[in-house]
Design a protein around this motif. Structure first.
Motif, PDB file in Angstrom:
ATOM      1  N   ARG A  91      -6.154  13.909 -13.779  1.00  0.00           N
ATOM      2  CA  ARG A  91      -6.217  13.715 -12.338  1.00  0.00           C
ATOM      3  C   ARG A  91      -7.649  13.965 -11.872  1.00  0.00           C
ATOM      4  NH1 ARG A  91      -1.059  13.793  -9.853  1.00  0.00           N
ATOM      5  NH2 ARG A  91       0.590  14.163 -11.363  1.00  0.00           N
ATOM      6  N   LEU A  92      -8.186  13.040 -11.131  1.00  0.00           N
ATOM      7  CA  LEU A  92      -9.568  13.142 -10.657  1.00  0.00           C
ATOM      8  C   LEU A  92      -9.580  13.176  -9.139  1.00  0.00           C
ATOM      9  CD1 LEU A  92     -11.104  10.467 -13.028  1.00  0.00           C
ATOM     10  CD2 LEU A  92     -11.222  12.943 -13.292  1.00  0.00           C
ATOM     11  N   LEU A  93     -10.511  13.941  -8.598  1.00  0.00           N
ATOM     12  CA  LEU A  93     -10.594  14.090  -7.155  1.00  0.00           C
ATOM     13  C   LEU A  93     -11.622  13.128  -6.576  1.00  0.00           C
ATOM     14  CD1 LEU A  93      -9.629  15.867  -4.751  1.00  0.00           C
ATOM     15  CD2 LEU A  93     -11.696  17.204  -5.097  1.00  0.00           C
ATOM     16  N   GLY A  94     -11.245  12.442  -5.515  1.00  0.00           N
ATOM     17  CA  GLY A  94     -12.171  11.568  -4.810  1.00  0.00           C
ATOM     18  C   GLY A  94     -11.854  11.621  -3.334  1.00  0.00           C
ATOM     19  N   SER A  95     -12.487  10.791  -2.545  1.00  0.00           N
ATOM     20  CA  SER A  95     -12.232  10.780  -1.113  1.00  0.00           C
ATOM     21  C   SER A  95     -11.410   9.552  -0.737  1.00  0.00           C
ATOM     22  CB  SER A  95     -13.559  10.749  -0.349  1.00  0.00           C
ATOM     23  OG  SER A  95     -14.212   9.508  -0.563  1.00  0.00           O
ATOM     24  N   VAL A  96     -10.769   9.635   0.431  1.00  0.00           N
ATOM     25  CA  VAL A  96     -10.032   8.475   0.931  1.00  0.00           C
ATOM     26  C   VAL A  96     -10.981   7.312   1.155  1.00  0.00           C
ATOM     27  CG1 VAL A  96      -8.685   7.595   2.877  1.00  0.00           C
ATOM     28  CG2 VAL A  96      -8.198   9.869   1.960  1.00  0.00           C
ATOM     29  N   ASP A  97     -12.193   7.601   1.624  1.00  0.00           N
ATOM     30  CA  ASP A  97     -13.181   6.535   1.830  1.00  0.00           C
ATOM     31  C   ASP A  97     -13.504   5.820   0.527  1.00  0.00           C
ATOM     32  OD1 ASP A  97     -13.535   6.764   4.576  1.00  0.00           O
ATOM     33  OD2 ASP A  97     -14.946   8.410   4.354  1.00  0.00           O
ATOM     34  N   ALA A  98     -13.538   6.570  -0.601  1.00  0.00           N
ATOM     35  CA  ALA A  98     -13.820   5.949  -1.893  1.00  0.00           C
ATOM     36  C   ALA A  98     -12.705   4.991  -2.279  1.00  0.00           C
ATOM     37  CB  ALA A  98     -13.993   7.025  -2.965  1.00  0.00           C
ATOM     38  N   ILE A  99     -11.463   5.375  -1.993  1.00  0.00           N
ATOM     39  CA  ILE A  99     -10.330   4.508  -2.309  1.00  0.00           C
ATOM     40  C   ILE A  99     -10.359   3.257  -1.444  1.00  0.00           C
ATOM     41  CG2 ILE A  99      -7.815   4.339  -2.224  1.00  0.00           C
ATOM     42  CD1 ILE A  99      -7.740   7.301  -2.993  1.00  0.00           C
ATOM     43  N   VAL A 100     -10.646   3.425  -0.157  1.00  0.00           N
ATOM     44  CA  VAL A 100     -10.744   2.271   0.745  1.00  0.00           C
ATOM     45  C   VAL A 100     -11.830   1.313   0.277  1.00  0.00           C
ATOM     46  CG1 VAL A 100     -11.372   1.550   3.074  1.00  0.00           C
ATOM     47  CG2 VAL A 100      -9.795   3.456   2.745  1.00  0.00           C
ATOM     48  N   ALA A 101     -12.982   1.866  -0.119  1.00  0.00           N
ATOM     49  CA  ALA A 101     -14.093   1.030  -0.572  1.00  0.00           C
ATOM     50  C   ALA A 101     -13.719   0.244  -1.820  1.00  0.00           C
ATOM     51  CB  ALA A 101     -15.322   1.900  -0.851  1.00  0.00           C
ATOM     52  N   GLN A 102     -12.993   0.888  -2.723  1.00  0.00           N
ATOM     53  CA  GLN A 102     -12.601   0.217  -3.972  1.00  0.00           C
ATOM     54  C   GLN A 102     -11.650  -0.944  -3.687  1.00  0.00           C
ATOM     55  OE1 GLN A 102      -9.206   0.747  -5.725  1.00  0.00           O
ATOM     56  NE2 GLN A 102      -9.947  -1.032  -6.830  1.00  0.00           N
ATOM     57  N   GLN A 103     -10.801  -0.791  -2.666  1.00  0.00           N
ATOM     58  CA  GLN A 103      -9.786  -1.803  -2.385  1.00  0.00           C
ATOM     59  C   GLN A 103     -10.277  -2.890  -1.431  1.00  0.00           C
ATOM     60  OE1 GLN A 103      -6.553   0.540  -0.841  1.00  0.00           O
ATOM     61  NE2 GLN A 103      -5.872   1.211  -2.848  1.00  0.00           N
ATOM     62  N   SER A 104     -11.441  -2.702  -0.843  1.00  0.00           N
ATOM     63  CA  SER A 104     -11.929  -3.650   0.165  1.00  0.00           C
ATOM     64  C   SER A 104     -12.677  -4.818  -0.465  1.00  0.00           C
ATOM     65  CB  SER A 104     -12.839  -2.915   1.158  1.00  0.00           C
ATOM     66  OG  SER A 104     -12.140  -1.905   1.834  1.00  0.00           O
ATOM     67  N   GLY A 105     -13.076  -5.756   0.386  1.00  0.00           N
ATOM     68  CA  GLY A 105     -13.892  -6.875  -0.068  1.00  0.00           C
ATOM     69  C   GLY A 105     -13.132  -7.949  -0.813  1.00  0.00           C
ATOM     70  N   MET A 106     -11.831  -8.072  -0.557  1.00  0.00           N
ATOM     71  CA  MET A 106     -11.028  -9.073  -1.239  1.00  0.00           C
ATOM     72  C   MET A 106     -10.306  -9.947  -0.222  1.00  0.00           C
ATOM     73  SD  MET A 106      -9.282  -6.846  -4.314  1.00  0.00           S
ATOM     74  CE  MET A 106     -10.282  -5.858  -5.437  1.00  0.00           C
ATOM     75  N   ARG A 107     -10.051 -11.181  -0.604  1.00  0.00           N
ATOM     76  CA  ARG A 107      -9.230 -12.066   0.221  1.00  0.00           C
ATOM     77  C   ARG A 107      -7.771 -11.731  -0.040  1.00  0.00           C
ATOM     78  NH1 ARG A 107      -6.647 -16.351  -1.247  1.00  0.00           N
ATOM     79  NH2 ARG A 107      -7.794 -16.464  -3.224  1.00  0.00           N
ATOM     80  N   THR A 108      -7.004 -11.472   1.012  1.00  0.00           N
ATOM     81  CA  THR A 108      -5.638 -10.976   0.861  1.00  0.00           C
ATOM     82  C   THR A 108      -4.633 -11.924   1.491  1.00  0.00           C
ATOM     83  OG1 THR A 108      -6.441  -8.690   0.909  1.00  0.00           O
ATOM     84  CG2 THR A 108      -4.093  -9.030   1.298  1.00  0.00           C
ATOM     85  N   THR A 109      -3.546 -12.181   0.763  1.00  0.00           N
ATOM     86  CA  THR A 109      -2.442 -12.987   1.267  1.00  0.00           C
ATOM     87  C   THR A 109      -1.185 -12.133   1.278  1.00  0.00           C
ATOM     88  OG1 THR A 109      -3.400 -15.014   0.336  1.00  0.00           O
ATOM     89  CG2 THR A 109      -1.061 -15.072   0.930  1.00  0.00           C
ATOM     90  N   LEU A 110      -0.549 -12.036   2.444  1.00  0.00           N
ATOM     91  CA  LEU A 110       0.707 -11.301   2.547  1.00  0.00           C
ATOM     92  C   LEU A 110       1.837 -12.221   2.086  1.00  0.00           C
ATOM     93  CD1 LEU A 110       2.203  -8.730   3.479  1.00  0.00           C
ATOM     94  CD2 LEU A 110       2.326  -9.765   5.761  1.00  0.00           C
ATOM     95  N   LEU A 111       2.467 -11.891   0.964  1.00  0.00           N
ATOM     96  CA  LEU A 111       3.502 -12.739   0.375  1.00  0.00           C
ATOM     97  C   LEU A 111       4.869 -12.514   1.003  1.00  0.00           C
ATOM     98  CD1 LEU A 111       2.524 -12.460  -3.404  1.00  0.00           C
ATOM     99  CD2 LEU A 111       1.886 -14.243  -1.770  1.00  0.00           C
ATOM    100  N   GLU A 112       5.207 -11.252   1.245  1.00  0.00           N
ATOM    101  CA  GLU A 112       6.504 -10.954   1.859  1.00  0.00           C
ATOM    102  C   GLU A 112       6.501  -9.529   2.401  1.00  0.00           C
ATOM    103  OE1 GLU A 112       9.250 -11.602  -1.348  1.00  0.00           O
ATOM    104  OE2 GLU A 112       9.023  -9.561  -2.121  1.00  0.00           O
ATOM    105  N   HIS A 113       7.414  -9.281   3.325  1.00  0.00           N
ATOM    106  CA  HIS A 113       7.565  -7.942   3.880  1.00  0.00           C
ATOM    107  C   HIS A 113       8.965  -7.818   4.448  1.00  0.00           C
ATOM    108  CE1 HIS A 113       7.390  -9.144   8.181  1.00  0.00           C
ATOM    109  NE2 HIS A 113       6.631 -10.128   7.716  1.00  0.00           N
ATOM    110  N   GLY A 114       9.439  -6.597   4.532  1.00  0.00           N
ATOM    111  CA  GLY A 114      10.763  -6.351   5.092  1.00  0.00           C
ATOM    112  C   GLY A 114      11.400  -5.127   4.477  1.00  0.00           C
ATOM    113  N   PRO A 115      12.550  -4.714   5.005  1.00  0.00           N
ATOM    114  CA  PRO A 115      13.229  -3.532   4.485  1.00  0.00           C
ATOM    115  C   PRO A 115      13.782  -3.768   3.080  1.00  0.00           C
ATOM    116  CG  PRO A 115      14.588  -4.637   6.135  1.00  0.00           C
ATOM    117  CD  PRO A 115      13.262  -5.315   6.157  1.00  0.00           C
ATOM    118  N   VAL A 116      13.640  -2.755   2.229  1.00  0.00           N
ATOM    119  CA  VAL A 116      14.171  -2.816   0.859  1.00  0.00           C
ATOM    120  C   VAL A 116      14.728  -1.444   0.503  1.00  0.00           C
ATOM    121  CG1 VAL A 116      12.552  -4.601   0.082  1.00  0.00           C
ATOM    122  CG2 VAL A 116      11.932  -2.195  -0.155  1.00  0.00           C
ATOM    123  N   PRO A 117      15.727  -1.385  -0.394  1.00  0.00           N
ATOM    124  CA  PRO A 117      16.223  -0.082  -0.844  1.00  0.00           C
ATOM    125  C   PRO A 117      15.113   0.667  -1.582  1.00  0.00           C
ATOM    126  CG  PRO A 117      17.730  -1.856  -1.450  1.00  0.00           C
ATOM    127  CD  PRO A 117      16.468  -2.511  -0.986  1.00  0.00           C
TER     128      PRO A 117
END
Length: 249
Positions: A91-117
């Protein structure tokens, strides 16, 4: 009964004390000799050993208990799990900003959403509810359009009701929860492991069946310790790298 003797630790004031203590004790547990005792010293003795408060020590022990490295029993004490051995996830410690930065900069398509078990394997994270809001997205390189990862998020319904779907096509879920919804995120626990692409993942990521992929699981907690979101992301092995920088003092 003889107790286990952990290694000493020089604390770095730039990192949370509980985290440093948990990682030091974790290393001592995983590196122990086969004949070492399984019983840990008391919380008070461990706190004195590391030079921290009992409250900090409890938080460190809770982290190790969550990992399954120790078990705590009222009146009996705290014990190392016999199955705890080298090879347990790091387990490694980082910041929330580091996680956001890693996940950013991509083209995103929302495929589906809704309630699930709540998936059976995630029930421990949502013990008080039977249904969550599911979001499935495909993200790709902004320039080439080539898919890079397939993400599934399982979010508490009361939080999901406040999410603007348009935000999910612009920002990572972590940023949406923190900046758009306004929840206070206290920590995120990340696990990355190697897997082989199943048929759905291979199709979405445009890779051959059974190609190597990286499977990421991120568990997001609020200030009260409640799980807000569990993210499961499959990354193409040829488009993702994991780099960690550590400071030595």
């Amino acid at each position: 009964m003889t107790t286990f003797a952990p290694d000493s630790l020089a604390l770095n004031r730039k990192l949370p004390l509980w985290y440093q203590v948990s990682q030091s004790l974790r290393a001592s547990i995983l590196g122990r000799s086969p004949e070492a005792p399984l019983r840990l010293p008391t919380e008070e003795a461990l706190a004195e050993h590391y030079g921290v408060s009992v409250l900090t020590m409890r938080q460190a022990l809770k982290e190790l208990e969550t990992e399954g490295l120790i078990s705590r029993h009222r009146r009996r004490g705290t014990f190392i799990e016999p199955s705890a051995q080298r090879g347990a996830p790091v387990r490694l410690l980082g910041s929330v900003d580091a996680i956001v930065a890693q996940q950013s900069g991509m083209r995103t398509t929302l495929l589906e959403h809704g309630p699930v078990p709540v998936p059976h394997e995630l029930s421990e994270f949502f013990p008080d509810i039977d249904e969550v809001a599911g979001f499935r997205r495909l993200r790709g390189d902004e320039a080439s359009g080539e898919p890079t990862n397939h993400a599934r998020n399982y979010v508490r319904p009361d939080i999901a009701d406040r999410i603007d779907l348009a935000d999910l096509e612009r920002w990572p879920m972590t940023k949406v929860l923190r900046d758009a919804v306004g929840v206070r995120i206290s920590r995120i626990t990340d696990t990355v492991e190697a897997r082989l692409a199943d048929p759905e993942t291979a199709r979405l990521l445009q890779v051959p069946l059974l190609s190597p992929i990286l499977h990421y699981t991120g568990i997001t907690y609020d200030a009260s310790g409640r799980v807000l979101d569990v993210a499961r992301i499959h990354y193409r092995g040829d488009r993702f790298s994991f780099t960690v920088t550590l400071e030595a003092h």
